[in-house]
Write a protein that holds these residues in place. Sequence first.
Motif, PDB file in Angstrom:
ATOM      1  N   UNK A 205       6.057   4.389   3.067  1.00 55.32           N
ATOM      2  CA  UNK A 205       6.759   5.628   2.630  1.00 55.32           C
ATOM      3  C   UNK A 205       7.334   5.253   1.555  1.00 55.32           C
ATOM      4  N   UNK A 206       6.998   5.795   0.118  1.00 54.17           N
ATOM      5  CA  UNK A 206       7.363   5.500  -1.028  1.00 54.17           C
ATOM      6  C   UNK A 206       8.886   5.872  -1.176  1.00 54.17           C
ATOM      7  N   UNK A 207       9.425   6.901  -0.476  1.00 56.62           N
ATOM      8  CA  UNK A 207      10.526   7.444  -0.722  1.00 56.62           C
ATOM      9  C   UNK A 207      11.676   6.526  -0.363  1.00 56.62           C
ATOM     10  N   UNK A 208      11.617   5.920   0.862  1.00 58.51           N
ATOM     11  CA  UNK A 208      12.489   4.846   1.174  1.00 58.51           C
ATOM     12  C   UNK A 208      12.677   3.694   0.330  1.00 58.51           C
ATOM     13  N   UNK A 209      11.484   3.159  -0.220  1.00 58.97           N
ATOM     14  CA  UNK A 209      11.545   2.014  -0.991  1.00 58.97           C
ATOM     15  C   UNK A 209      12.226   2.010  -2.157  1.00 58.97           C
ATOM     16  N   UNK A 210      11.798   3.168  -3.008  1.00 61.87           N
ATOM     17  CA  UNK A 210      12.369   3.446  -4.293  1.00 61.87           C
ATOM     18  C   UNK A 210      13.149   4.644  -4.428  1.00 61.87           C
TER      19      UNK A 210
ATOM     20  N   UNK B 175       1.003  -1.310  -0.070  1.00 61.71           N
ATOM     21  CA  UNK B 175       0.083   0.148  -0.153  1.00 61.71           C
ATOM     22  C   UNK B 175       0.785   1.367  -0.045  1.00 61.71           C
ATOM     23  N   UNK B 176       2.256   1.206  -0.811  1.00 64.42           N
ATOM     24  CA  UNK B 176       2.785   2.378  -0.843  1.00 64.42           C
ATOM     25  C   UNK B 176       3.185   2.807  -2.225  1.00 64.42           C
ATOM     26  N   UNK B 177       2.560   2.155  -3.326  1.00 65.47           N
ATOM     27  CA  UNK B 177       2.895   2.361  -4.690  1.00 65.47           C
ATOM     28  C   UNK B 177       1.896   3.216  -5.352  1.00 65.47           C
ATOM     29  N   UNK B 178       0.678   2.932  -5.331  1.00 61.73           N
ATOM     30  CA  UNK B 178      -0.452   3.443  -5.927  1.00 61.73           C
ATOM     31  C   UNK B 178      -0.852   5.093  -5.290  1.00 61.73           C
ATOM     32  N   UNK B 179      -1.204   6.043  -6.160  1.00 61.16           N
ATOM     33  CA  UNK B 179      -1.457   7.334  -5.495  1.00 61.16           C
ATOM     34  C   UNK B 179      -2.454   7.330  -4.398  1.00 61.16           C
TER      35      UNK B 179
ATOM     36  N   UNK C 238       5.026  13.492  -4.997  1.00 59.15           N
ATOM     37  CA  UNK C 238       5.252  13.747  -3.420  1.00 59.15           C
ATOM     38  C   UNK C 238       5.345  12.566  -2.604  1.00 59.15           C
ATOM     39  N   UNK C 239       5.891  12.524  -1.443  1.00 60.29           N
ATOM     40  CA  UNK C 239       6.249  11.464  -0.633  1.00 60.29           C
ATOM     41  C   UNK C 239       5.300  11.425   0.613  1.00 60.29           C
ATOM     42  N   UNK C 240       4.159  12.183   0.499  1.00 56.07           N
ATOM     43  CA  UNK C 240       3.304  12.229   1.854  1.00 56.07           C
ATOM     44  C   UNK C 240       3.113  10.622   2.178  1.00 56.07           C
ATOM     45  N   UNK C 241       2.821  10.213   3.411  1.00 57.72           N
ATOM     46  CA  UNK C 241       2.557   8.976   4.032  1.00 57.72           C
ATOM     47  C   UNK C 241       1.780   9.083   5.184  1.00 57.72           C
ATOM     48  N   UNK C 242       1.155   8.163   5.508  1.00 57.24           N
ATOM     49  CA  UNK C 242       0.195   7.950   6.724  1.00 57.24           C
ATOM     50  C   UNK C 242       0.574   8.320   8.113  1.00 57.24           C
ATOM     51  N   UNK C 243       2.048   8.047   8.121  1.00 53.55           N
ATOM     52  CA  UNK C 243       2.490   8.053   9.339  1.00 53.55           C
ATOM     53  C   UNK C 243       3.487   9.254   9.788  1.00 53.55           C
ATOM     54  N   UNK C 244       3.509  10.138   8.685  1.00 56.99           N
ATOM     55  CA  UNK C 244       4.566  11.199   8.888  1.00 56.99           C
ATOM     56  C   UNK C 244       4.366  12.406   9.915  1.00 56.99           C
ATOM     57  N   UNK C 245       3.052  12.637  10.386  1.00 53.74           N
ATOM     58  CA  UNK C 245       2.709  13.494  11.327  1.00 53.74           C
ATOM     59  C   UNK C 245       2.512  12.746  12.638  1.00 53.74           C
ATOM     60  N   UNK C 246       2.682  11.628  12.847  1.00 54.78           N
ATOM     61  CA  UNK C 246       2.687  10.953  14.079  1.00 54.78           C
ATOM     62  C   UNK C 246       3.667  10.953  14.920  1.00 54.78           C
TER      63      UNK C 246
END
Length: 370
Positions: free
Chosen positions: A296-301, A249-253, A307-315
Amino acid sequence: MSTTTTTHKLRGVNLGSWLLLEKWMVPSVFEGLQATDETTWCAELGSAAGERLRRHWNSFITREDFAWIAERGLNAVRIAVGHWIFGPDYPYHPKYGDNPYPFVTGGIDVLDRAMDWAAEFGLRVMLDLHAAPGCQNGFDNGGIKDVCEWHTKAEYLDHSLDVLERLAERYRAHRALYAIEVLNEPRWDVPTDYLKGYYRAAYERIRKHCPPERVAVVFHDGFRSYREFLGFLQPPVWQNVIFDYHRYQCFDRRDIDSDIYQHIHKASGEWRDEADSINAALGLPAICGEWSLGLDLKVVSLWAEGPYNHALEHMDDFQQDVASRGYAAAQILAFEKLLGWFFWSYKTETTPAWCLRASVERGWLPSRFG
């Protein structure tokens, strides 16, 4: 082989970036190089590749890791290999440059050792042809990033079949061998009929050496619906065949833009329903051969565009821990409906969300799996 019994359920982990390099997982191995995959890594390093890669082989995964995996109650490992595993007899590709055989030799000796370690600790092994000549998907994990030509030349297909047969012949009597996966993640635009023809031929090659009562043959969905494989490789003509699909769940927009509640809902809802549908309709046992906690897409590829927003970034750390445990549990509950699953991967240098060992040690994954 029932998908409902738990006694033979596969609960496993991939040993990624060991015998097939992936830059995002082991950036230290690529440091100072332009290479993006194992092919260009070997071509760029030339004669210096051997010592460097053998050092990685001997240190990245060891006997202690197999012991750790078994101690946690996991019962299987999926080992990715490249088509060059047996050494120079593979077809040429222009990415090789001036050297027709750029890949480092000796990987088969490491695989022999891995098989013996698996047997020592009671682990089942799924051997997986992860990179085919010409590359079957254009990903770095297919051996050549941004090239997808495996299905365009008969010599590429023929060599793939030869490698599978040699693996089957070499390990036919090895008590750790549980299954051979005939090709990892062929891309969605590889024609389905071509793929099915290859899968049938691969089954026959493996069965020349490995009877169905001993070894399963595994095929991947090729990023298409399981419905395209209804009626395919069915018993009684075809025996001990397993269907593999991978879920992230980190590749599709749409996934990238989801919050953690949507991620958990998708895993526990859509993926649960998908597993039920596959079990009801396909006529074959199924596994989820790859999944992770990565969001986090940025780490994987490392070269992916944002943009590299992801669900955990503001936790905060506590919220991230709770979210990771919830996301892990939702996925495991869905995939437990199948014959089994394999987490990707056992170890990375870059992120604990893709590292089973780190995820267990942080409490995101269970401390025991059986």
